[in-house]
Motif scaffolding. Structure first.
Motif, PDB file in Angstrom:
ATOM      1  N   THR A 149      19.460  38.827 -66.849  1.00 37.15           N
ATOM      2  CA  THR A 149      19.956  38.106 -68.015  1.00 37.15           C
ATOM      3  C   THR A 149      18.991  38.357 -69.174  1.00 37.15           C
ATOM      4  O   THR A 149      17.855  38.821 -68.984  1.00 37.15           O
ATOM      5  N   SER A 150      19.436  38.030 -70.379  1.00 37.72           N
ATOM      6  CA  SER A 150      18.569  38.178 -71.541  1.00 37.72           C
ATOM      7  C   SER A 150      17.317  37.322 -71.396  1.00 37.72           C
ATOM      8  O   SER A 150      16.204  37.750 -71.723  1.00 37.72           O
ATOM      9  N   GLU A 169      19.553  37.310 -79.598  1.00 38.87           N
ATOM     10  CA  GLU A 169      20.498  37.400 -78.490  1.00 38.87           C
ATOM     11  C   GLU A 169      21.708  38.250 -78.863  1.00 38.87           C
ATOM     12  O   GLU A 169      22.170  38.230 -79.999  1.00 38.87           O
ATOM     13  N   GLY A 172      25.368  37.924 -74.556  1.00 40.62           N
ATOM     14  CA  GLY A 172      25.155  37.300 -73.251  1.00 40.62           C
ATOM     15  C   GLY A 172      25.498  38.176 -72.074  1.00 40.62           C
ATOM     16  O   GLY A 172      25.497  37.705 -70.934  1.00 40.62           O
ATOM     17  N   ARG A 173      25.771  39.440 -72.305  1.00 42.05           N
ATOM     18  CA  ARG A 173      26.110  40.349 -71.215  1.00 42.05           C
ATOM     19  C   ARG A 173      24.942  40.526 -70.255  1.00 42.05           C
ATOM     20  O   ARG A 173      23.773  40.339 -70.622  1.00 42.05           O
ATOM     21  N   SER A 174      25.242  40.919 -69.020  1.00 35.31           N
ATOM     22  CA  SER A 174      24.201  41.289 -68.075  1.00 35.31           C
ATOM     23  C   SER A 174      23.514  42.563 -68.556  1.00 35.31           C
ATOM     24  O   SER A 174      24.176  43.481 -69.056  1.00 35.31           O
TER      25      SER A 174
END
Length: 257
Positions: A149-150, A169, A172-174
Motif C-alpha cells: 500500500t502507499s 497520494e 490508492g492503488r496497490s
C-alpha cells in the motif's frame, strides 16, 4: 573509516583514468564537468568520499589527511561565469592549501548499475530493478519486495532513510511497480507515469508534480535530495580503495534538503 589500507599509494591520474572508464563518463550529457575538477598532489594514499564538495566537507577531509576527495556534487556547473570569488574561491583555496584533488561525478554516478545512487538506493529499499526510463535512461523501474500500500511504502522509506518522505497520494492503488531516480529528478515524473509506475520515488518535488499525482493516480514520494544521494559516493570510494589498496573514509555532512 571503511578501510585501513596497507600503506600502498596510487596516483591521481590513475584514479582519474580508471573512473572515467568505469563510469562511462563520455556517454553523458551533463550539467558540469565530470572527473578531476581540482588538481592536488600527484600521489594518493587516502581517499575521502562525500556527497557535496561543500566547505564543511573539504575542511573535514583536510583534517582527516585526505589526498583526494570524491563527491557527487562538484564545484563547477553550467552557467557559472568562471570567476573564483566568494564561497567558490574559499572552497578551491582550501583544496589547494591541503593539496587535495577533487573528483566529481554527477550523472555518471547516478547511473552506474552497481555503485550508483539509483542502484544503491534500490538495494536499500530491496527494489528489484528490471527497466530504465527517461532522459539518458537515468530513471529506474522495478518491483518492491511485495505488493504494498502507499502507507506501507512510506513507512519503508522512513525506516530505511531515517526521514519521513513528503507523500502525495495517488488513487490508492496497490503498488506493484515502482519508479525511482535520486536527487532533483521531479521532472522525470511524467516519464515514470508513462513507464507504468504505480509510485515514484525521488528527492524533491515541485508544484506541478502534486497535481500530476492526484490526476493520474500515481503516488509521489519526495524523500530529500541529499538523503537519496548519500549512498553512491561511499560505495564508489570503497570500490576505488579496494582496487588500488588505499585508505578510504566516507564523511557525512548532513543536509536537510
Amino acid at each position: 573509516m571503511d578501510s585501513e589500507g596497507d600503506d600502498r599509494v596510487t596516483t591521481r591520474d590513475d584514479i582519474d583514468a580508471y573512473l572515467r572508464g568505469l563510469l562511462e563518463v563520455d556517454r553523458f550529457k551533463d550539467y558540469g564537468p565530470n572527473g578531476l575538477q581540482v588538481e592536488g598532489k600527484p600521489e594518493v594514499r587516502k581517499l575521502v568520499s562525500g556527497v557535496t564538495a561543500s566547505r564543511a566537507l573539504i575542511e573535514a577531509a583536510g583534517k582527516a589527511g585526505a589526498d583526494a576527495l570524491l563527491v557527487h556534487h562538484g564545484l563547477f556547473w553550467r552557467g557559472h561565469d568562471g570567476r573564483l570569488t566568494g564561497w567558490l574561491k574559499a572552497r578551491v583555496a582550501l583544496l589547494i592549501e591541503h593539496g587535495i584533488s577533487l573528483f566529481a561525478y554527477h550523472l555518471p554516478l547516478d547511473a552506474h548499475p552497481e555503485l550508483g545512487n539509483n542502484a544503491q538506493l534500490g538495494a536499500r529499499l530491496r527494489l528489484t530493478a528490471d527497466g530504465r526510463f527517461g532522459d539518458q535512461d537515468l530513471g529506474w523501474l522495478g518491483r518492491p519486495p511485495a505488493v504494498m500500500t502507499s502507507a506501507a511504502l512510506s513507512a519503508l522509506l522512513q525506516f530505511k532513510l531515517g526521514r519521513a518522505p513528503l507523500v502525495v497520494e495517488g488513487d490508492g492503488r496497490s503498488i506493484q511497480r515502482v519508479a525511482w531516480c535520486t536527487g532533483g529528478a521531479q521532472g522525470m515524473f511524467e516519464a515514470a507515469i508513462h513507464a507504468g509506475a504505480d509510485a515514484y520515488i525521488t528527492g524533491e518535488i515541485s508544484e506541478p508534480q502534486a497535481h500530476l499525482a492526484r490526476e493520474t493516480g500515481v503516488a509521489y514520494y519526495a524523500c530529500g535530495h541529499h538523503v537519496t544521494e548519500r549512498y553512491g559516493a561511499p560505495a564508489l570510494g570503497a570500490h576505488v580503495a579496494q582496487c588500488f589498496g588505499i585508505e578510504h573514509q566516507f564523511i557525512e555532512i548532513d543536509n536537510p534538503a
